[in-house]
Design a protein around this motif. Structure first.
Motif, mmCIF file in Angstrom:
data_model
loop_
_atom_site.group_PDB
_atom_site.id
_atom_site.type_symbol
_atom_site.label_atom_id
_atom_site.label_comp_id
_atom_site.label_asym_id
_atom_site.label_seq_id
_atom_site.Cartn_x
_atom_site.Cartn_y
_atom_site.Cartn_z
ATOM 1 N N ALA A 1 0.728 -1.019 -0.005
ATOM 2 C CA ALA A 1 -0.253 0.014 0.007
ATOM 3 C C ALA A 1 0.844 1.320 0.114
ATOM 4 C CB ALA A 1 -0.979 -0.047 1.107
ATOM 5 N N ARG A 2 2.138 1.226 0.625
ATOM 6 C CA ARG A 2 2.878 2.201 0.891
ATOM 7 C C ARG A 2 3.493 2.591 -0.393
ATOM 8 N NH1 ARG A 2 6.024 0.757 4.755
ATOM 9 N NH2 ARG A 2 4.513 1.859 6.388
ATOM 10 N N PHE A 3 3.938 1.646 -1.222
ATOM 11 C CA PHE A 3 4.478 1.867 -2.657
ATOM 12 C C PHE A 3 3.610 2.031 -3.605
ATOM 13 C CE2 PHE A 3 8.006 -0.373 -0.404
ATOM 14 C CZ PHE A 3 9.098 0.726 -0.659
ATOM 15 N N ASP A 4 2.164 1.661 -3.328
ATOM 16 C CA ASP A 4 1.182 2.088 -4.428
ATOM 17 C C ASP A 4 1.107 3.502 -4.448
ATOM 18 O OD1 ASP A 4 0.195 -0.421 -5.033
ATOM 19 O OD2 ASP A 4 -1.392 -0.369 -3.829
ATOM 20 N N ALA A 5 1.133 4.133 -3.227
ATOM 21 C CA ALA A 5 1.012 5.838 -3.063
ATOM 22 C C ALA A 5 2.168 6.355 -3.739
ATOM 23 C CB ALA A 5 1.038 5.826 -1.654
ATOM 24 N N LEU A 6 3.484 5.750 -3.510
ATOM 25 C CA LEU A 6 4.500 6.236 -4.157
ATOM 26 C C LEU A 6 4.709 6.401 -5.768
ATOM 27 C CD1 LEU A 6 7.223 5.107 -1.521
ATOM 28 C CD2 LEU A 6 6.254 7.471 -1.833
ATOM 29 N N ALA A 7 4.142 5.494 -6.365
ATOM 30 C CA ALA A 7 4.687 4.863 -7.651
ATOM 31 C C ALA A 7 4.311 6.094 -8.645
ATOM 32 C CB ALA A 7 3.536 3.621 -8.175
ATOM 33 N N GLU A 8 3.196 6.699 -8.744
ATOM 34 C CA GLU A 8 2.962 7.829 -9.542
ATOM 35 C C GLU A 8 4.233 8.797 -9.624
ATOM 36 O OE1 GLU A 8 0.913 7.744 -11.799
ATOM 37 O OE2 GLU A 8 -0.670 6.363 -11.145
ATOM 38 N N SER A 9 4.849 9.020 -8.398
ATOM 39 C CA SER A 9 5.954 10.069 -8.469
ATOM 40 C C SER A 9 7.314 9.568 -8.790
ATOM 41 C CB SER A 9 5.928 10.501 -6.807
ATOM 42 O OG SER A 9 4.708 11.071 -6.632
ATOM 43 N N TRP A 10 7.367 8.393 -8.884
ATOM 44 C CA TRP A 10 8.846 7.860 -9.133
ATOM 45 C C TRP A 10 9.514 8.278 -10.263
ATOM 46 C CZ3 TRP A 10 7.629 1.731 -8.252
ATOM 47 C CH2 TRP A 10 7.551 1.684 -6.650
ATOM 48 N N TRP A 11 8.744 8.617 -11.311
ATOM 49 C CA TRP A 11 9.627 9.169 -12.702
ATOM 50 C C TRP A 11 9.590 10.487 -12.718
ATOM 51 C CZ3 TRP A 11 12.351 5.831 -15.696
ATOM 52 C CH2 TRP A 11 12.033 4.635 -15.741
ATOM 53 N N SER B 1 14.624 -1.795 -14.480
ATOM 54 C CA SER B 1 14.177 -2.519 -15.791
ATOM 55 C C SER B 1 14.179 -2.101 -17.062
ATOM 56 C CB SER B 1 12.686 -3.229 -15.569
ATOM 57 O OG SER B 1 12.553 -4.047 -14.361
ATOM 58 N N GLU B 2 13.614 -0.717 -16.979
ATOM 59 C CA GLU B 2 13.727 0.175 -18.545
ATOM 60 C C GLU B 2 14.958 0.683 -18.964
ATOM 61 O OE1 GLU B 2 11.460 4.064 -19.806
ATOM 62 O OE2 GLU B 2 10.032 2.901 -18.942
ATOM 63 N N PRO B 3 15.859 1.069 -18.149
ATOM 64 C CA PRO B 3 17.078 1.409 -18.672
ATOM 65 C C PRO B 3 18.001 0.125 -19.210
ATOM 66 C CG PRO B 3 16.805 2.584 -16.772
ATOM 67 C CD PRO B 3 15.586 1.406 -16.918
ATOM 68 N N LEU B 4 17.869 -1.016 -18.616
ATOM 69 C CA LEU B 4 18.606 -2.341 -19.124
ATOM 70 C C LEU B 4 17.815 -2.862 -20.455
ATOM 71 C CD1 LEU B 4 19.164 -4.180 -15.816
ATOM 72 C CD2 LEU B 4 20.833 -2.785 -17.196
ATOM 73 N N ALA B 5 16.629 -2.689 -20.539
ATOM 74 C CA ALA B 5 15.653 -2.852 -21.617
ATOM 75 C C ALA B 5 16.025 -1.957 -22.877
ATOM 76 C CB ALA B 5 14.389 -2.915 -21.370
ATOM 77 N N VAL C 1 2.059 1.333 -13.625
ATOM 78 C CA VAL C 1 2.896 2.650 -13.799
ATOM 79 C C VAL C 1 4.129 2.407 -14.677
ATOM 80 C CG1 VAL C 1 4.279 4.351 -12.496
ATOM 81 C CG2 VAL C 1 1.988 3.953 -11.656
ATOM 82 N N ALA C 2 4.847 1.243 -14.453
ATOM 83 C CA ALA C 2 5.807 0.818 -15.226
ATOM 84 C C ALA C 2 5.268 0.648 -16.435
ATOM 85 C CB ALA C 2 6.595 -0.334 -14.434
ATOM 86 N N LYS C 3 4.272 -0.103 -16.840
ATOM 87 C CA LYS C 3 3.931 -0.263 -18.162
ATOM 88 C C LYS C 3 3.692 0.763 -18.839
ATOM 89 C CE LYS C 3 2.017 -4.914 -17.550
ATOM 90 N NZ LYS C 3 0.436 -5.731 -17.593
ATOM 91 N N ARG C 4 2.957 1.632 -18.291
ATOM 92 C CA ARG C 4 2.449 3.055 -19.017
ATOM 93 C C ARG C 4 3.760 3.747 -19.630
ATOM 94 N NH1 ARG C 4 -1.551 3.065 -15.059
ATOM 95 N NH2 ARG C 4 -0.492 4.665 -13.783
ATOM 96 N N HIS C 5 4.763 3.973 -18.444
ATOM 97 C CA HIS C 5 6.083 4.809 -18.602
ATOM 98 C C HIS C 5 6.798 3.953 -19.903
ATOM 99 C CE1 HIS C 5 9.878 6.630 -18.164
ATOM 100 N NE2 HIS C 5 9.202 7.583 -17.670
ATOM 101 N N ALA C 6 6.751 2.461 -19.614
ATOM 102 C CA ALA C 6 7.483 1.951 -20.989
ATOM 103 C C ALA C 6 7.090 2.152 -22.442
ATOM 104 C CB ALA C 6 7.909 0.582 -20.447
ATOM 105 N N LEU C 7 5.663 2.306 -22.311
ATOM 106 C CA LEU C 7 4.899 2.383 -23.547
ATOM 107 C C LEU C 7 5.196 3.860 -24.045
ATOM 108 C CD1 LEU C 7 2.778 1.284 -25.380
ATOM 109 C CD2 LEU C 7 1.125 2.401 -24.161
#
Length: 250
Positions: free
Chosen positions: A19-29, A82-86, A104-110
């Motif tokens: 739950a804590r990381f759900d709240a953080l996810a949108e801000s990570w990038w 994940s994304e930089p290595l890809a 969030v990761a899927k959307r950013h990668a797309l």
């Protein structure tokens, strides 16, 4: 406080942590957001990870052909590793217990035009698929699960013979308590209060034991923040943040 950590059957996760990381996810990038320091830390950590992959799989002074490498990032969050290595060409799978983080990761990668296979699942489920990878990365995850030894055991089992296991976490020292919790959470507010539990920090020798006899410790290095420049640097001290790289016997 009710402890919502779970270790039932194959469920090695904490509902509160997710739950804590759900709240953080949108801000990570967001490079200008309130987690800018964490993004800067990730860039420095990623430099170490890439250097270890290239040292292990490269030929002399030549970097490896990343397109030949399979990588799994366990606890991939918003995809910062994940994304930089890809982007380098690696065949990357990113898994996370947080469905929001995966999305969030899927959307950013797309948006970035990068191909990463993100999946909402646990490492135990990947083990059941009987898959193995050239590189298994577990960065800043082990300090957030109930059964730490089990997680590292699962990560180790996912490494191909001759492959790499890369583990990053925080050391359980007085210095780490002062810097990573008092300083980072309460004073500088780089992270939300309660992000870390010092009792869950892991000593390097514990990771060595949990990795098992099939693995040889190749490299270890610490990370430190220069508070005046706001830069993350590597250090020989493992007292706070550290990264350990293991090679699996062939």
């Amino acid at each position: 406080m009710l402890d919502k950590s779970k270790k039932t059957g194959d469920s090695n996760f904490s509902e509160e942590e997710i739950a804590r990381f759900d709240a953080l996810a949108e801000s990570w990038w967001d490079p200008k957001g309130k987690y800018k320091t964490a993004l800067d830390f990730n860039r420095a950590r990623l430099d170490v990870i890439k250097a270890q992959i290239e040292d292990h799989f490269g030929k002399g002074n030549l970097p490896p052909d990343y397109s030949t490498l399979s990588v799994i990032d366990i606890g991939s969050g918003g995809g910062l590793i994940s994304e930089p290595l890809a982007k380098l060409g690696a065949n990357v799978t990113g898994i996370d217990a947080s469905a929001v983080s995966v999305e969030v990761a899927k959307r950013h990668a797309l948006k970035s035009g990068v191909n990463v296979n993100y999946r909402h699942m646990l490492s135990s489920e990947v083990v059941k698929e009987e898959r193995q990878f050239d590189v298994v990365i577990n960065a800043e995850v082990v300090e957030h699960v109930p059964d730490q030894q089990q997680l590292i055991k699962e990560c180790a089992s996912l490494v191909k013979p001759g492959g790499l296991l890369i583990l990053a976490t925080l050391n359980r020292t007085l210095k780490s308590y002062v810097i990573a919790i008092v300083g980072a959470e309460y004073v500088m507010r780089y992270l939300p209060i309660g992000t870390h539990d010092w009792k869950k920090f892991v000593k390097p020798k514990e990771l060595n034991e949990w990795a098992g006899d099939e693995f040889t410790l190749k490299h270890q290095i610490g990370m430190k923040l220069n508070p005046f420049k706001g830069e993350w640097l590597t250090t020989s001290s493992l007292a706070v943040n550290f990264i350990q790289t293991y090679s699996k016997n062939k």
